[in-house]
Motif scaffolding. Structure first.
Motif, short mmCIF file in Angstrom:
data_model
loop_
_atom_site.label_atom_id
_atom_site.label_comp_id
_atom_site.label_asym_id
_atom_site.label_seq_id
_atom_site.Cartn_x
_atom_site.Cartn_y
_atom_site.Cartn_z
N ILE A 18 0.84 -1.20 0.00
CA ILE A 18 0.00 0.00 0.00
C ILE A 18 0.87 1.24 0.00
O ILE A 18 0.62 2.20 -0.74
CB ILE A 18 -0.95 -0.01 1.22
N ARG A 19 1.90 1.25 0.81
CA ARG A 19 2.80 2.40 0.88
C ARG A 19 3.46 2.67 -0.49
O ARG A 19 3.58 3.82 -0.91
CB ARG A 19 3.87 2.14 1.94
N LEU A 20 3.86 1.62 -1.17
CA LEU A 20 4.51 1.79 -2.48
C LEU A 20 3.51 2.25 -3.54
O LEU A 20 3.88 2.99 -4.44
CB LEU A 20 5.17 0.48 -2.91
N ARG A 21 2.26 1.85 -3.43
CA ARG A 21 1.27 2.27 -4.42
C ARG A 21 0.91 3.74 -4.27
O ARG A 21 0.61 4.41 -5.24
CB ARG A 21 -0.01 1.44 -4.27
N PHE A 22 0.88 4.24 -3.06
CA PHE A 22 0.45 5.61 -2.83
C PHE A 22 1.59 6.61 -2.86
O PHE A 22 1.36 7.81 -2.76
CB PHE A 22 -0.32 5.72 -1.51
N ARG A 23 2.80 6.15 -3.00
CA ARG A 23 3.94 7.06 -3.05
C ARG A 23 3.85 8.04 -4.24
O ARG A 23 4.02 9.24 -4.05
CB ARG A 23 5.25 6.29 -3.09
N PRO A 24 3.54 7.59 -5.46
CA PRO A 24 3.40 8.53 -6.58
C PRO A 24 2.27 9.54 -6.36
O PRO A 24 2.38 10.71 -6.73
CB PRO A 24 3.10 7.65 -7.79
N VAL A 25 1.19 9.09 -5.71
CA VAL A 25 0.08 10.00 -5.43
C VAL A 25 0.53 11.07 -4.45
O VAL A 25 0.26 12.26 -4.62
CB VAL A 25 -1.13 9.21 -4.87
N LEU A 26 1.25 10.67 -3.42
CA LEU A 26 1.75 11.62 -2.43
C LEU A 26 2.73 12.61 -3.05
O LEU A 26 2.66 13.81 -2.79
CB LEU A 26 2.43 10.87 -1.28
N ILE A 27 3.60 12.14 -3.91
CA ILE A 27 4.55 13.02 -4.60
C ILE A 27 3.81 14.01 -5.48
O ILE A 27 4.13 15.20 -5.50
CB ILE A 27 5.57 12.18 -5.40
N ALA A 28 2.80 13.54 -6.20
CA ALA A 28 2.02 14.43 -7.07
C ALA A 28 1.29 15.49 -6.26
O ALA A 28 1.25 16.67 -6.65
CB ALA A 28 1.01 13.62 -7.89
N LEU A 29 0.73 15.12 -5.12
CA LEU A 29 0.06 16.10 -4.27
C LEU A 29 1.03 17.13 -3.72
O LEU A 29 0.71 18.33 -3.67
CB LEU A 29 -0.65 15.39 -3.11
N CYS A 30 2.20 16.71 -3.33
CA CYS A 30 3.22 17.65 -2.83
C CYS A 30 3.66 18.62 -3.93
O CYS A 30 3.76 19.82 -3.70
CB CYS A 30 4.42 16.89 -2.29
N LEU A 31 3.92 18.10 -5.10
CA LEU A 31 4.33 18.96 -6.21
C LEU A 31 3.22 19.93 -6.60
O LEU A 31 3.47 21.10 -6.90
CB LEU A 31 4.74 18.12 -7.42
N GLY A 32 1.98 19.46 -6.58
CA GLY A 32 0.84 20.34 -6.87
C GLY A 32 0.72 21.44 -5.84
O GLY A 32 0.45 22.59 -6.18
N GLY A 33 0.94 21.12 -4.58
CA GLY A 33 0.88 22.13 -3.52
C GLY A 33 1.96 23.18 -3.68
O GLY A 33 1.70 24.38 -3.51
N VAL A 34 3.16 22.75 -4.02
CA VAL A 34 4.26 23.70 -4.23
C VAL A 34 3.96 24.60 -5.42
O VAL A 34 4.16 25.81 -5.37
CB VAL A 34 5.60 22.94 -4.43
N THR A 35 3.43 24.02 -6.50
CA THR A 35 3.10 24.80 -7.69
C THR A 35 2.04 25.85 -7.38
O THR A 35 2.17 27.02 -7.77
CB THR A 35 2.60 23.87 -8.80
N LEU A 36 0.99 25.45 -6.67
CA LEU A 36 -0.05 26.40 -6.31
C LEU A 36 0.49 27.49 -5.40
O LEU A 36 0.11 28.65 -5.51
CB LEU A 36 -1.22 25.67 -5.65
N GLY A 37 1.36 27.11 -4.49
CA GLY A 37 1.95 28.10 -3.58
C GLY A 37 2.78 29.13 -4.32
O GLY A 37 2.69 30.33 -4.03
N LEU A 38 3.55 28.69 -5.28
CA LEU A 38 4.37 29.63 -6.05
C LEU A 38 3.50 30.54 -6.92
O LEU A 38 3.78 31.73 -7.06
CB LEU A 38 5.37 28.87 -6.92
N ASN A 39 2.45 30.00 -7.50
CA ASN A 39 1.55 30.81 -8.31
C ASN A 39 0.79 31.81 -7.47
O ASN A 39 0.53 32.93 -7.92
CB ASN A 39 0.56 29.92 -9.07
N SER A 40 0.44 31.45 -6.26
CA SER A 40 -0.31 32.38 -5.42
C SER A 40 0.56 33.57 -5.02
O SER A 40 0.06 34.67 -4.85
CB SER A 40 -0.85 31.67 -4.18
N CYS A 41 1.86 33.37 -4.87
CA CYS A 41 2.75 34.49 -4.56
C CYS A 41 2.74 35.51 -5.70
O CYS A 41 2.67 36.71 -5.46
CB CYS A 41 4.18 34.00 -4.33
N ALA A 42 2.82 35.02 -6.92
CA ALA A 42 2.80 35.91 -8.08
C ALA A 42 1.45 36.62 -8.19
O ALA A 42 1.37 37.81 -8.51
CB ALA A 42 3.09 35.13 -9.36
#
Length: 64
Positions: A18-42
């Motif tokens: 289960i941990r190995l299956r959800f790792r890509p999902v967790l990485i995608a959510l983290c990257l999405g959060g960083v992207t939204l955070g950077l866009n909100s600053c602009a």
């Protein structure tokens, strides 16, 4: 589900799968959060500039 001994603790093999299956999902959510955070600053910076321009226009109109 047979537990296996791993570094002084017992871990079920199914939890490892289960941990190995959800790792890509967790990485995608983290990257999405960083992207939204950077866009909100602009966006906030642009909003601040718009408010400043509006304030300057109001001051100019009031001084006439």
């Amino acid at each position: 589900m047979n537990p296996i001994f791993l570094s002084n603790s017992f871990v079920c093999r199914s939890s490892e799968v289960i941990r190995l299956r959800f790792r890509p999902v967790l990485i995608a959510l983290c990257l999405g959060g960083v992207t939204l955070g950077l866009n909100s600053c602009a966006t906030a910076r642009g909003f601040g500039q718009d408010v400043e321009k509006t304030g300057n226009k109001i001051e100019e109109a009031a001084s006439r």
